[in-house]
Design a protein around this motif. Sequence first.
Motif, PDB file in Angstrom:
ATOM      1  N   GLU A  50       0.804  -1.233   0.000  1.00 55.08           N
ATOM      2  CA  GLU A  50       0.000   0.000   0.000  1.00 55.08           C
ATOM      3  C   GLU A  50       0.832   1.277   0.000  1.00 55.08           C
ATOM      4  OE1 GLU A  50      -2.574  -1.020   3.478  1.00 55.08           O
ATOM      5  OE2 GLU A  50      -4.188  -0.903   2.022  1.00 55.08           O
ATOM      6  N   GLN A  51       2.149   1.180  -0.276  1.00 54.69           N
ATOM      7  CA  GLN A  51       2.947   2.411  -0.324  1.00 54.69           C
ATOM      8  C   GLN A  51       2.516   3.279  -1.503  1.00 54.69           C
ATOM      9  OE1 GLN A  51       7.270   1.740   0.268  1.00 54.69           O
ATOM     10  NE2 GLN A  51       6.703  -0.252   1.032  1.00 54.69           N
TER      11      GLN A  51
ATOM     12  N   ASP B   8      -0.557   3.333  -2.757  1.00 55.82           N
ATOM     13  CA  ASP B   8      -1.824   3.946  -2.325  1.00 55.82           C
ATOM     14  C   ASP B   8      -1.548   5.152  -1.436  1.00 55.82           C
ATOM     15  OD1 ASP B   8      -3.374   2.207  -3.682  1.00 55.82           O
ATOM     16  OD2 ASP B   8      -3.841   0.923  -1.973  1.00 55.82           O
ATOM     17  N   ALA B   9      -0.539   5.004  -0.561  1.00 52.31           N
ATOM     18  CA  ALA B   9      -0.223   6.112   0.335  1.00 52.31           C
ATOM     19  C   ALA B   9       0.171   7.343  -0.468  1.00 52.31           C
ATOM     20  CB  ALA B   9       0.905   5.716   1.295  1.00 52.31           C
ATOM     21  N   LEU B  10       0.954   7.139  -1.524  1.00 51.24           N
ATOM     22  CA  LEU B  10       1.332   8.274  -2.380  1.00 51.24           C
ATOM     23  C   LEU B  10       0.097   8.863  -3.054  1.00 51.24           C
ATOM     24  CD1 LEU B  10       4.536   6.862  -4.094  1.00 51.24           C
ATOM     25  CD2 LEU B  10       4.414   8.823  -2.569  1.00 51.24           C
ATOM     26  N   GLU B  11      -0.730   7.978  -3.615  1.00 52.88           N
ATOM     27  CA  GLU B  11      -1.906   8.450  -4.347  1.00 52.88           C
ATOM     28  C   GLU B  11      -2.827   9.262  -3.448  1.00 52.88           C
ATOM     29  OE1 GLU B  11      -3.105   8.061  -7.627  1.00 52.88           O
ATOM     30  OE2 GLU B  11      -1.039   7.520  -8.096  1.00 52.88           O
ATOM     31  N   ILE B  12      -3.020   8.768  -2.229  1.00 54.49           N
ATOM     32  CA  ILE B  12      -3.961   9.456  -1.361  1.00 54.49           C
ATOM     33  C   ILE B  12      -3.410  10.802  -0.898  1.00 54.49           C
ATOM     34  CG2 ILE B  12      -3.277   8.216   0.747  1.00 54.49           C
ATOM     35  CD1 ILE B  12      -6.699   9.594  -0.208  1.00 54.49           C
TER      36      ILE B  12
END
Lengths: 250, 247
Positions: free
Chosen positions: B115-116, B118-122
Amino acid sequence: MIEVRNLSKSFNGTSVLRDVSVTFHTGKTNLVIGSSGSGKTVLLKSIIGLHEIEEGEILYDGREFTKLGFKEKKEIRKEIGRLFQGSALFDSSTVEENVMFPMDMFTDMTFEQKLERANFCLQRVNIINKNHLFPSELSGGMKKRVAIARAIALNPKYLFCDEPNSGLDPQTAILIDALISEITHEYNMTTVVNTHDMNSVMEIGDKVMFIYNGQKYWEGSNNDILNATSTELNDFIFASNLAKRIKENM
Amino acid sequence: MRFLHDFGHYCLFISQVFTKPEKTRLYYKQTVKEIEKLVIDSVGIVIVISIFMGAVITLQTRYNLENPLIPLYLIGLTARDTMLLEFSSTMVGLILAGKVGSSIGSEIGTMRVTEQIDALEIMGVNSASFLILPKITAAVFFNPFLTMLSMFVGIFGGYLACVFTGALPPVDYVYGIQYWFIPFYISYALVKTVVFAFIITTVPAYYGYYVSGGALEVGKASTRGVVFSSILILLANLILTELILAK
Ligand SMILES: Nc1ncnc2c1ncn2[C@@H]1O[C@H](COP(=O)(O)OP(=O)(O)O)[C@@H](O)[C@H]1O
Ligand SMILES: [Mg+2]
């Protein structure tokens, strides 16, 4: 305050969320509970725009997220802190760099200012003198705490946590829960926490929503939950025989 | 059909990668890191392989040209041209596809499943561009130096082979490597290197970026990335050779 209205979401024709409406309040830890596979993660990802939704509206303090363009969505995203199930710290960056990353990306602060803020956030979560370690050198609970520090680095208005205490021992889990709850009250954030852990519900559930098979079945506070009449909810809460017996003798 | 679908998907991915970085300073910083990881860290393997291959090519050519009518310096010339035309670009490209490609595939894949990304995207970061553009920049601009290094070292390896085995007099070899030198061969090799660098970075990154599942899937995706980029390198080599060298 985050309002979700009539949200539906499916993947390739398989419906995962059906007509979910719920309000998450400011300054409270709002819990979304439900068994594994009930759609908690999908709900959370839909709210923050990582999933396209078919139907429904999502309002961030009155701003209709679903109707916004890319630029305006991004503005709202900067107000969102997100805590992932597996921490999702950047492997190749140190603790300090991880916490400074959102500031690197979105602010024009000087290095000293960023460092000061990072140290402040790290102190808040009780991570001291670990600035130059890498995530692989931390324990699960420490990773979670660094992730919380990163999530609050930009002073978010909204905080989303997906199963923040999964994979932690019960004691550490309670510490993490308490930390999230404290920070929420301290900074008056709108916090949404996904969990299937009844300890969390009883400890920090200012407001609880129960989701079953993609639908909302129950909503209330941790004080009312033990007296709820919903069969699905009771099956979820009193899953073990021990719990069932306790309930019968209550 | 499956191939067309994947190719279209890959093109979309590339267009997502080639967007303007939001923070130029951060982009430079990332690029410097990637130069170190992808290029500098490959210097060792390129030197070792090139030295041995240069030596072997020289010795092989020597044993295959056991004819008194052929002047010995032709062996030096052949070894040089083999290095310049094929080895230093294509073979080094394939080796880097294995070394660099697998590391990119597993790095990006791991970031996806943990989920790294996803973390960037969010956070509102264009993760594809943020993670992959620095890698492309590093490889496209700096792999040519690896190729040139390989040329030098390979030709030197041939010289060492002459000195240590006495297969042919070093003087003849040195004369041969200077004889009828065509500078265009170097440009040709560098053009190929740039194309290969693009393949080596983007194809494994693509497979890693869209992985889902766990460690097992990351491993598979990274293998697939290496296999596909190797095949594409061979294809591109054929096409470029036909385009550039055919008379
Ligand atoms: N990206 C996806 N594609 C297809 N189905 C998905 C996807 N993500 C989740 N699902 C399905 O949606 C359902 C709810 O999943 P999830 O929200 O992850 O549950 P949980 O409540 O445990 O977080 C599951 O049946 C899962 O298989
Ligand atoms: Mg989940």
